[in-house]
Write a protein that holds these residues in place. Structure first.
Motif, PDB file in Angstrom:
ATOM      1  N   PRO A 124      40.253  30.827  38.052  1.00 47.29           N
ATOM      2  CA  PRO A 124      41.213  30.225  38.979  1.00 47.29           C
ATOM      3  C   PRO A 124      41.260  28.709  38.874  1.00 47.29           C
ATOM      4  CG  PRO A 124      39.422  31.311  40.169  1.00 47.29           C
ATOM      5  CD  PRO A 124      39.187  31.567  38.734  1.00 47.29           C
ATOM      6  N   LYS A 125      40.106  28.062  38.548  1.00 45.79           N
ATOM      7  CA  LYS A 125      40.103  26.604  38.464  1.00 45.79           C
ATOM      8  C   LYS A 125      40.906  26.117  37.277  1.00 45.79           C
ATOM      9  CE  LYS A 125      36.263  25.347  41.270  1.00 45.79           C
ATOM     10  NZ  LYS A 125      35.082  26.222  41.122  1.00 45.79           N
ATOM     11  N   ARG A 126      40.866  26.864  36.178  1.00 52.23           N
ATOM     12  CA  ARG A 126      41.651  26.473  35.003  1.00 52.23           C
ATOM     13  C   ARG A 126      43.058  27.038  35.072  1.00 52.23           C
ATOM     14  NH1 ARG A 126      37.978  28.656  30.305  1.00 52.23           N
ATOM     15  NH2 ARG A 126      39.910  28.446  29.141  1.00 52.23           N
ATOM     16  N   ALA A 127      43.318  27.861  36.089  1.00 53.12           N
ATOM     17  CA  ALA A 127      44.626  28.486  36.292  1.00 53.12           C
ATOM     18  C   ALA A 127      45.051  29.337  35.102  1.00 53.12           C
ATOM     19  CB  ALA A 127      45.689  27.429  36.606  1.00 53.12           C
ATOM     20  N   VAL A 128      44.087  29.992  34.459  1.00 53.88           N
ATOM     21  CA  VAL A 128      44.427  30.921  33.377  1.00 53.88           C
ATOM     22  C   VAL A 128      43.707  32.239  33.606  1.00 53.88           C
ATOM     23  CG1 VAL A 128      44.830  29.215  31.575  1.00 53.88           C
ATOM     24  CG2 VAL A 128      42.545  30.095  31.922  1.00 53.88           C
ATOM     25  N   LYS A 169      40.699  35.182  21.782  1.00 51.41           N
ATOM     26  CA  LYS A 169      41.021  35.007  23.202  1.00 51.41           C
ATOM     27  C   LYS A 169      42.458  34.535  23.323  1.00 51.41           C
ATOM     28  CE  LYS A 169      36.433  33.971  24.856  1.00 51.41           C
ATOM     29  NZ  LYS A 169      35.617  33.184  25.756  1.00 51.41           N
ATOM     30  N   VAL A 170      43.122  34.997  24.354  1.00 52.42           N
ATOM     31  CA  VAL A 170      44.485  34.583  24.631  1.00 52.42           C
ATOM     32  C   VAL A 170      44.508  34.060  26.067  1.00 52.42           C
ATOM     33  CG1 VAL A 170      46.826  35.390  24.994  1.00 52.42           C
ATOM     34  CG2 VAL A 170      45.539  36.212  23.043  1.00 52.42           C
ATOM     35  N   LEU A 171      45.025  32.855  26.241  1.00 56.92           N
ATOM     36  CA  LEU A 171      45.091  32.287  27.595  1.00 56.92           C
ATOM     37  C   LEU A 171      46.464  32.557  28.160  1.00 56.92           C
ATOM     38  CD1 LEU A 171      43.453  28.843  26.834  1.00 56.92           C
ATOM     39  CD2 LEU A 171      42.374  30.885  27.705  1.00 56.92           C
ATOM     40  N   SER A 172      46.505  33.182  29.322  1.00 57.66           N
ATOM     41  CA  SER A 172      47.798  33.458  29.945  1.00 57.66           C
ATOM     42  C   SER A 172      47.843  32.760  31.291  1.00 57.66           C
ATOM     43  CB  SER A 172      47.987  34.967  30.121  1.00 57.66           C
ATOM     44  OG  SER A 172      47.051  35.471  31.022  1.00 57.66           O
ATOM     45  N   ASP A 173      49.019  32.309  31.639  1.00 59.34           N
ATOM     46  CA  ASP A 173      49.222  31.574  32.878  1.00 59.34           C
ATOM     47  C   ASP A 173      48.896  32.451  34.077  1.00 59.34           C
ATOM     48  OD1 ASP A 173      52.146  30.306  34.609  1.00 59.34           O
ATOM     49  OD2 ASP A 173      50.034  29.720  34.715  1.00 59.34           O
ATOM     50  N   ARG A 174      48.095  31.951  34.987  1.00 59.28           N
ATOM     51  CA  ARG A 174      47.608  32.799  36.072  1.00 59.28           C
ATOM     52  C   ARG A 174      48.714  33.174  37.055  1.00 59.28           C
ATOM     53  NH1 ARG A 174      44.564  32.712  40.833  1.00 59.28           N
ATOM     54  NH2 ARG A 174      42.926  34.285  40.756  1.00 59.28           N
ATOM     55  N   ALA A 175      49.736  32.337  37.145  1.00 57.05           N
ATOM     56  CA  ALA A 175      50.780  32.625  38.122  1.00 57.05           C
ATOM     57  C   ALA A 175      51.646  33.794  37.672  1.00 57.05           C
ATOM     58  CB  ALA A 175      51.646  31.384  38.327  1.00 57.05           C
ATOM     59  N   ARG A 181      40.529  40.024  40.395  1.00 56.47           N
ATOM     60  CA  ARG A 181      40.862  38.603  40.534  1.00 56.47           C
ATOM     61  C   ARG A 181      39.910  37.957  41.526  1.00 56.47           C
ATOM     62  NH1 ARG A 181      47.066  37.003  40.130  1.00 56.47           N
ATOM     63  NH2 ARG A 181      47.533  38.149  38.222  1.00 56.47           N
ATOM     64  N   LYS A 182      39.632  36.689  41.311  1.00 53.58           N
ATOM     65  CA  LYS A 182      38.639  36.033  42.163  1.00 53.58           C
ATOM     66  C   LYS A 182      39.133  35.883  43.592  1.00 53.58           C
ATOM     67  CE  LYS A 182      35.572  34.791  38.928  1.00 53.58           C
ATOM     68  NZ  LYS A 182      35.610  35.890  37.988  1.00 53.58           N
ATOM     69  N   ASP A 183      40.447  35.880  43.799  1.00 51.75           N
ATOM     70  CA  ASP A 183      40.949  35.675  45.156  1.00 51.75           C
ATOM     71  C   ASP A 183      41.430  36.982  45.780  1.00 51.75           C
ATOM     72  OD1 ASP A 183      44.165  34.279  44.037  1.00 51.75           O
ATOM     73  OD2 ASP A 183      43.055  36.095  43.525  1.00 51.75           O
ATOM     74  N   TYR A 184      40.879  38.091  45.289  1.00 55.40           N
ATOM     75  CA  TYR A 184      41.313  39.383  45.813  1.00 55.40           C
ATOM     76  C   TYR A 184      40.726  39.606  47.195  1.00 55.40           C
ATOM     77  CZ  TYR A 184      41.615  44.440  46.370  1.00 55.40           C
ATOM     78  OH  TYR A 184      41.852  45.697  46.849  1.00 55.40           O
ATOM     79  N   GLU A 185      41.554  40.097  48.124  1.00 56.42           N
ATOM     80  CA  GLU A 185      41.040  40.480  49.441  1.00 56.42           C
ATOM     81  C   GLU A 185      41.457  41.901  49.728  1.00 56.42           C
ATOM     82  OE1 GLU A 185      41.346  36.094  51.401  1.00 56.42           O
ATOM     83  OE2 GLU A 185      42.160  37.794  52.509  1.00 56.42           O
TER      84      GLU A 185
END
Lengths: 196, 179
Positions: free
Chosen positions: A64-68, A87-93, A143-147
């Protein structure tokens, strides 16, 4: 062929689309542009001398900090017994990555798992749907922000600490066992011994 | 000889009650020694369930035969971690069993979620979806522990007042008076 040579071969073919090698003790990896990943994988599988024909694992890491969201491919070759990690970096949004299901059929379920748990959409996947969670689950659990949504189909997801619950039940049973004054019903004779 | 049980419904005089309770004992003796269970081994406790049915700690000597179909089963041993996905199916299978039916919850995961209580996908205990009669603790419970659980269930069946069972009112869920 060791990892450096594999990386050199990929670099020679694809140039800057394949990033520099990140050296580790185990699993040295390189980052690949998302738009070229399917081609890179096809080349890695078919090319004589490389022949990375076994997709050991396809998984993801949420930063989440790198937004990927990093999609990680562990490749292995049975013939040459060498391995590589891409590795493939994909946009977190809006994470979208081309599918490699056309290269290795094993990617079919791996990509479904990554979609289920991270929400990464694999463009071109023939059957992208949830595989581990129930079909009507809301959210992507890893995901780290999962609730948690607070229950599923009416089943609540909280439970009292079992030790507390059991103590309460014990207290209640102890209270019930102690002699209580209860008025007997007038029509019936005095009660016999209770079954234990 | 058991003393006649009193105080439940004034159905005729003492003689009727006496006969009823003897009939209860006879019927329950037959019922408790032929309780067939639905195999519902979900995880590691399923291995112990299979072993308890094996030769060393034989469940079959109590008359408990494993059945694969809920229609033929008297009770259900929920052995293993119940996920939310599986909880709906467990409820379905429980509803498909015919009365009278019982549930033994085997192992920590079925009792309360166990080791995985903090997980997002684990149903914290099978008693969130179906009513449980006997809880067998353990991770996994030894075959001796599960056998003890079965013996407790037999005791529960033995104490049931068969003559007091009535058809449920329309719309009410059928619950035998022992619960």
């Amino acid at each position: 062929m060791n990892t450096q040579e594999l990386h050199e071969r990929l670099r020679a073919r694809f140039g800057e689309d394949v990033g520099p090698l990140l050296e580790e003790k185990v699993d040295s990896s390189c980052v690949v542009l998302p738009s070229r990943i399917a081609e890179v994988c096809r080349f890695a599988k078919k090319e004589v001398g490389i022949e990375l024909d076994h997709l050991e694992d396809l998984t993801a890491v949420d930063w989440p900090k790198r937004a990927v969201i990093e999609v990680v491919y562990h490749l292995f070759s049975y013939r040459h017994r060498h391995a590589l990690v891409l590795k493939v970096l994909s946009d977190r949004a809006a994470p979208r990555v081309p599918t490699v299901e056309g290269v290795w059929k094993a990617a079919n379920w791996f990509e479904r798992e990554v979609f289920d748990l991270f929400g990464v959409e694999f463009v071109g996947h023939p059957d992208l749907r949830r595989i581990l969670m129930p079909d009507d689950w809301v959210g992507h659990p890893l995901r780290k922000d999962y609730e948690e949504a607070g229950g599923y189909h009416g089943i609540s997801n909280v439970r009292e600490n079992p030790l507390v619950e059991l103590r309460r039940l014990d207290e209640r049973a102890r209270a019930a066992l102690s002699p209580k004054a209860s008025p007997p019903k007038p029509a019936t004779p005095p009660a016999g011994p209770e079954p234990a | 000889m058991e003393p006649p049980r009193m105080g439940h419904g004034d159905v005729g005089g003492d003689v009727t009650l006496f006969h009823t309770s003897q009939l209860d004992s006879l019927i329950n003796l037959a019922r408790e020694n032929s309780l067939w269970y639905l195999l519902f081994g979900l995880a590691c406790c399923g291995i112990e369930l299979i072993q308890t049915g094996g030769p060393r700690a034989d469940l079959m000597r109590f008359g408990a035969i494993p059945r694969a179909s809920p229609r033929q089963a008297d009770f259900m041993i929920v052995a293993g971690t119940l996920t939310y996905k599986m909880a709906l199916r467990a409820k379905l299978l429980y509803d498909q069993m015919s009365e009278p039916k019982y549930v033994i919850s085997m192992g920590s995961c079925a009792n309360c979620g166990g080791l995985f209580q903090l997980a997002y996908s684990v149903c914290k205990g099978v008693d969130k979806v179906i009513p449980v009669d006997v809880y067998v603790p353990g991770c996994p419970p030894r075959p001796e522990a599960l056998t003890e659980g079965l013996l407790r269930l037999k005791e529960l069946v033995r104490r049931e007042r068969w003559a007091d069972k009535r058809r449920p009112e329309d719309g009410a869920p059928p619950v035998p008076p022992s619960r």
